[in-house]
Design an enzyme around this catalytic site. Sequence first.
Site, PDB file in Angstrom:
ATOM      1  N   ALA A   1       1.057  -1.180  -0.073  1.00  0.00           N
ATOM      2  CA  ALA A   1       0.078  -0.091   0.046  1.00  0.00           C
ATOM      3  C   ALA A   1       0.754   1.247  -0.083  1.00  0.00           C
ATOM      4  O   ALA A   1       0.395   2.069   0.600  1.00  0.00           O
ATOM      5  CB  ALA A   1      -0.956  -0.038   1.262  1.00  0.00           C
TER       6      ALA A   1
ATOM      7  N   ARG B   1      -3.162   9.406  -9.900  1.00  0.00           N
ATOM      8  CA  ARG B   1      -4.575   9.642 -10.903  1.00  0.00           C
ATOM      9  C   ARG B   1      -5.822   9.893  -9.929  1.00  0.00           C
ATOM     10  O   ARG B   1      -6.757  10.090 -10.710  1.00  0.00           O
ATOM     11  CB  ARG B   1      -4.737   8.767 -11.692  1.00  0.00           C
ATOM     12  CG  ARG B   1      -3.843   8.644 -13.072  1.00  0.00           C
ATOM     13  CD  ARG B   1      -3.886   7.289 -13.900  1.00  0.00           C
ATOM     14  NE  ARG B   1      -3.459   6.250 -13.258  1.00  0.00           N
ATOM     15  CZ  ARG B   1      -3.380   4.809 -13.502  1.00  0.00           C
ATOM     16  NH1 ARG B   1      -4.537   4.802 -14.624  1.00  0.00           N
ATOM     17  NH2 ARG B   1      -3.085   4.241 -12.905  1.00  0.00           N
TER      18      ARG B   1
ATOM     19  N   GLY C   1       9.159  -0.375  -6.415  1.00  0.00           N
ATOM     20  CA  GLY C   1       8.542  -1.326  -7.231  1.00  0.00           C
ATOM     21  C   GLY C   1       7.910  -2.499  -6.172  1.00  0.00           C
ATOM     22  O   GLY C   1       8.109  -2.377  -4.983  1.00  0.00           O
TER      23      GLY C   1
ATOM     24  N   ASP D   1      -4.995  -1.227  -2.674  1.00  0.00           N
ATOM     25  CA  ASP D   1      -6.058  -0.822  -3.525  1.00  0.00           C
ATOM     26  C   ASP D   1      -7.046  -1.596  -4.245  1.00  0.00           C
ATOM     27  O   ASP D   1      -7.517  -1.171  -5.101  1.00  0.00           O
ATOM     28  CB  ASP D   1      -5.349   0.420  -4.421  1.00  0.00           C
ATOM     29  CG  ASP D   1      -4.395  -0.286  -5.422  1.00  0.00           C
ATOM     30  OD1 ASP D   1      -4.135  -1.560  -5.205  1.00  0.00           O
ATOM     31  OD2 ASP D   1      -3.651   0.432  -6.089  1.00  0.00           O
TER      32      ASP D   1
ATOM     33  N   GLY E   1       0.180  -6.684 -16.231  1.00  0.00           N
ATOM     34  CA  GLY E   1       1.233  -7.754 -16.511  1.00  0.00           C
ATOM     35  C   GLY E   1       0.716  -9.126 -17.036  1.00  0.00           C
ATOM     36  O   GLY E   1      -0.491  -9.236 -16.913  1.00  0.00           O
TER      37      GLY E   1
ATOM     38  N   GLU F   1       5.503  -7.297 -17.787  1.00  0.00           N
ATOM     39  CA  GLU F   1       4.819  -5.944 -17.534  1.00  0.00           C
ATOM     40  C   GLU F   1       4.280  -5.507 -18.882  1.00  0.00           C
ATOM     41  O   GLU F   1       5.148  -5.819 -20.152  1.00  0.00           O
ATOM     42  CB  GLU F   1       5.744  -5.094 -16.802  1.00  0.00           C
ATOM     43  CG  GLU F   1       5.752  -5.407 -15.461  1.00  0.00           C
ATOM     44  CD  GLU F   1       4.568  -5.788 -14.656  1.00  0.00           C
ATOM     45  OE1 GLU F   1       3.685  -4.782 -14.397  1.00  0.00           O
ATOM     46  OE2 GLU F   1       4.188  -6.996 -14.286  1.00  0.00           O
TER      47      GLU F   1
ATOM     48  N   ASN G   1      -2.094 -10.603 -14.681  1.00  0.00           N
ATOM     49  CA  ASN G   1      -1.619 -10.905 -13.499  1.00  0.00           C
ATOM     50  C   ASN G   1      -2.473  -9.866 -12.635  1.00  0.00           C
ATOM     51  O   ASN G   1      -2.406  -8.726 -12.907  1.00  0.00           O
ATOM     52  CB  ASN G   1      -0.332 -10.416 -13.144  1.00  0.00           C
ATOM     53  CG  ASN G   1       0.212 -10.539 -11.585  1.00  0.00           C
ATOM     54  OD1 ASN G   1      -0.325 -10.979 -10.896  1.00  0.00           O
ATOM     55  ND2 ASN G   1       1.156  -9.754 -11.349  1.00  0.00           N
TER      56      ASN G   1
ATOM     57  N   ARG H   1     -31.966  12.455  16.832  1.00  0.00           N
ATOM     58  CA  ARG H   1     -30.464  12.789  17.091  1.00  0.00           C
ATOM     59  C   ARG H   1     -29.919  11.699  18.193  1.00  0.00           C
ATOM     60  O   ARG H   1     -30.691  11.222  18.943  1.00  0.00           O
ATOM     61  CB  ARG H   1     -30.255  14.373  17.521  1.00  0.00           C
ATOM     62  CG  ARG H   1     -30.338  15.183  16.188  1.00  0.00           C
ATOM     63  CD  ARG H   1     -30.581  16.774  16.603  1.00  0.00           C
ATOM     64  NE  ARG H   1     -29.049  16.961  17.202  1.00  0.00           N
ATOM     65  CZ  ARG H   1     -28.995  18.089  17.894  1.00  0.00           C
ATOM     66  NH1 ARG H   1     -29.911  18.758  18.122  1.00  0.00           N
ATOM     67  NH2 ARG H   1     -27.800  18.016  18.533  1.00  0.00           N
TER      68      ARG H   1
ATOM     69  N   ALA I   1     -48.493  20.911  18.194  1.00  0.00           N
ATOM     70  CA  ALA I   1     -47.551  21.562  17.464  1.00  0.00           C
ATOM     71  C   ALA I   1     -46.704  22.627  17.817  1.00  0.00           C
ATOM     72  O   ALA I   1     -47.220  23.501  18.649  1.00  0.00           O
ATOM     73  CB  ALA I   1     -48.358  21.791  16.120  1.00  0.00           C
TER      74      ALA I   1
HETATM   75  C1  UD1 Z   1       1.434  -4.737 -10.914  1.00  0.00           C
HETATM   76  C2  UD1 Z   1       1.922  -5.800 -11.435  1.00  0.00           C
HETATM   77  C3  UD1 Z   1       1.410  -6.398 -12.696  1.00  0.00           C
HETATM   78  C4  UD1 Z   1      -0.099  -6.386 -12.526  1.00  0.00           C
HETATM   79  C5  UD1 Z   1      -0.778  -5.111 -11.751  1.00  0.00           C
HETATM   80  C6  UD1 Z   1      -2.117  -5.481 -11.508  1.00  0.00           C
HETATM   81  C7  UD1 Z   1       4.172  -5.795 -10.594  1.00  0.00           C
HETATM   82  C8  UD1 Z   1       5.584  -5.380 -11.415  1.00  0.00           C
HETATM   83  N1  UD1 Z   1       3.450  -5.537 -11.650  1.00  0.00           N
HETATM   84  O1  UD1 Z   1       1.515  -3.444 -11.690  1.00  0.00           O
HETATM   85  O2  UD1 Z   1       1.878  -7.509 -13.385  1.00  0.00           O
HETATM   86  O3  UD1 Z   1      -0.972  -6.822 -13.481  1.00  0.00           O
HETATM   87  O4  UD1 Z   1       0.055  -4.694 -10.522  1.00  0.00           O
HETATM   88  O5  UD1 Z   1      -2.888  -4.331 -10.818  1.00  0.00           O
HETATM   89  O6  UD1 Z   1       4.121  -6.206  -9.873  1.00  0.00           O
HETATM   90  N2  UD1 Z   1       3.291  -0.784  -4.536  1.00  0.00           N
HETATM   91  C9  UD1 Z   1       4.167  -0.520  -3.191  1.00  0.00           C
HETATM   92  N3  UD1 Z   1       5.273  -0.184  -3.415  1.00  0.00           N
HETATM   93  C10 UD1 Z   1       5.855   0.122  -4.647  1.00  0.00           C
HETATM   94  C11 UD1 Z   1       5.017  -0.269  -5.864  1.00  0.00           C
HETATM   95  C12 UD1 Z   1       3.793  -0.648  -5.772  1.00  0.00           C
HETATM   96  O7  UD1 Z   1       3.620  -0.546  -2.393  1.00  0.00           O
HETATM   97  O8  UD1 Z   1       7.260   0.575  -4.754  1.00  0.00           O
HETATM   98  C13 UD1 Z   1       1.894  -1.175  -4.311  1.00  0.00           C
HETATM   99  C14 UD1 Z   1       0.787  -0.167  -4.874  1.00  0.00           C
HETATM  100  O9  UD1 Z   1       0.467   0.631  -3.453  1.00  0.00           O
HETATM  101  C15 UD1 Z   1      -0.276  -0.994  -5.176  1.00  0.00           C
HETATM  102  C16 UD1 Z   1       0.367  -2.349  -5.851  1.00  0.00           C
HETATM  103  O10 UD1 Z   1       1.754  -2.400  -5.106  1.00  0.00           O
HETATM  104  O11 UD1 Z   1      -0.939  -1.348  -4.100  1.00  0.00           O
HETATM  105  C17 UD1 Z   1       0.527  -2.509  -7.220  1.00  0.00           C
HETATM  106  O12 UD1 Z   1       1.312  -1.167  -7.668  1.00  0.00           O
HETATM  107  P1  UD1 Z   1       1.063  -0.740  -9.132  1.00  0.00           P
HETATM  108  O13 UD1 Z   1       2.052   0.359  -9.332  1.00  0.00           O
HETATM  109  O14 UD1 Z   1      -0.417  -0.592  -9.229  1.00  0.00           O
HETATM  110  O15 UD1 Z   1       1.561  -1.998  -9.993  1.00  0.00           O
HETATM  111  P2  UD1 Z   1       1.365  -1.980 -11.558  1.00  0.00           P
HETATM  112  O16 UD1 Z   1       2.604  -1.166 -12.095  1.00  0.00           O
HETATM  113  O17 UD1 Z   1       0.082  -1.658 -11.953  1.00  0.00           O
HETATM  114 CA    CA Z   2      -2.219  -0.511 -10.466  1.00  0.00          CA
END
Ligand code: UD1
Ligand code: CA
Length: 456
Positions: free
Chosen positions: A11, A17, A80, A104, A137, A152, A167, A331, A378
């Site tokens: 998270a 966005r 990542g 999320d 992905g 990806e 994925n 209330r 009333a």
């Molecule tokens: C990721 C997956 C992708 C998948 C997609 C589904 C990877 C490399 N890719 O891509 O294969 O189809 O989710 O939605 O795993 N987060 C962190 N720290 C970070 C980055 C992300 O906590 O450094 C958390 C985000 O808050 C989120 C989740 O990991 O809850 C996914 O991150 P997001 O950036 O949405 O991943 P995608 O690039 O969409």
């Molecule tokens: Ca995402």
Amino acid sequence: MSQSLNIVILAAGQGKRMYSRLPKVLHPLAGRPLLVHVLEAARALQPAKLIVVYGHGGERVREAIVAPDAVWVKQEPQLGTGDALAQALPHLDGAGTTLVLYGDVPLIAPDTLTAMLDAGRGITVLTVKLDDPAGYGRIVRDARGNIMRIVEDKDATVKQRRINEINTGMMTLPTARLAKWLGRLSNNNAQREYYLTDVIGLALADKVKVASASPHDAWEILGVNNKQQLAQLERIYQWQYATRLLGQGVMLADPMRFDVRGELKCGADVTIDVNCIFAGHVQLADGAAIGANCVLKDVEIGPNARIEPFTLIDDAVIGAGCRIGPYARIRPGSRLAEEVHIGNFVEVKASEIAARSKANHLSYVGDSSVGRDVNIGAGTITCNYDGANKHRTVIEDEVHIGSDVQLVAPVRVGRGATIAAGATIVRDAPAGELTLTRKEQITLPGWKRPKKERKE
Ligand code: UD1
Ligand code: CA
């Protein structure tokens, strides 16, 4: 469930966005933050360890969410999903399985997660097939259908982009292998990120089985990246809740115009008209009927009570057979016994009202104890506030209060008393007697109403 199940909720992402200063995982779905929904799904599996990786929004996320059972781990900077899971490593229970969820993706259902855990001791990836897989992905399989890797969207070839199995991000992994695999990830890819998905290749090299599972319902895996998606998930949530209630025999006039933001428990033969909001813990007993456009928060409604349209009730207990509204406001701290009638434009606050008493029009009843079989005319007002302190009004059983009476608290109206219309009661009124504060009615003979002057 198992002594050795770890659940890690990722998270830390920013959620650009959403165009909001509120961290993404704190945005409410059905009245509660996205992350709370994921925590609830996780808790249903009774993990040995529950870990939240947070980062963006920092302490604000941590402070907003009450989760004494979770370990909070900060990821900064966010490099990542692989890097995110690596932050949780020191807190994992060594043996057994680690389940990765996203903060999320709030609608994920516990039985889907259980199915993933049952799929094996290797890696199990939750996947779905989408008509439009863009952005996700892709699951790359060999000729025999074995998963080879996850690529990806930004790194995929044109051919790989045509794969429609994606994925979802949720996966289970053997905990004992994680330190080694995560340590070997590289960020040599289009996004310069450490991809958790790259552990697939490392697992296969270690002869660890990689399997897939699919969710019971397609919507479980939907994530929130913007407010369109948040609104869409809200409707899915509400539709699911509504259809469950319909299935239990609750009559909802329109399941598309129904909102629960908490928990709604219903007895038999309950009817709910359109556009009602149920917040906190609401209980509707057998035969209760809720009219259109009502907002009920932390309320207990007794058997066969009728709540007429446009009524607001907050933190109150409404007895059997009551009739409340239309346009009533009850209330916090109000307790109404059976067959009480509260009509239009009546406000009740912190008051007990005993059986069969009525306040049908345009009144304020605050900080009061009202006996049984009382009629409040009333426009009657309990004047509970002297500018500094609040005082109580006591109206005993069988009192009749005429229209437009002010009861200046603290004051008591004795049992069976009658208060004449227009009275301002500043001292206790004795039981059984008529009390009035009126001057005598006089008539000025020949008095003429003023006329408008004609301007030349
Ligand atoms: C990721 C997956 C992708 C998948 C997609 C589904 C990877 C490399 N890719 O891509 O294969 O189809 O989710 O939605 O795993 N987060 C962190 N720290 C970070 C980055 C992300 O906590 O450094 C958390 C985000 O808050 C989120 C989740 O990991 O809850 C996914 O991150 P997001 O950036 O949405 O991943 P995608 O690039 O969409
Ligand atoms: Ca995402």
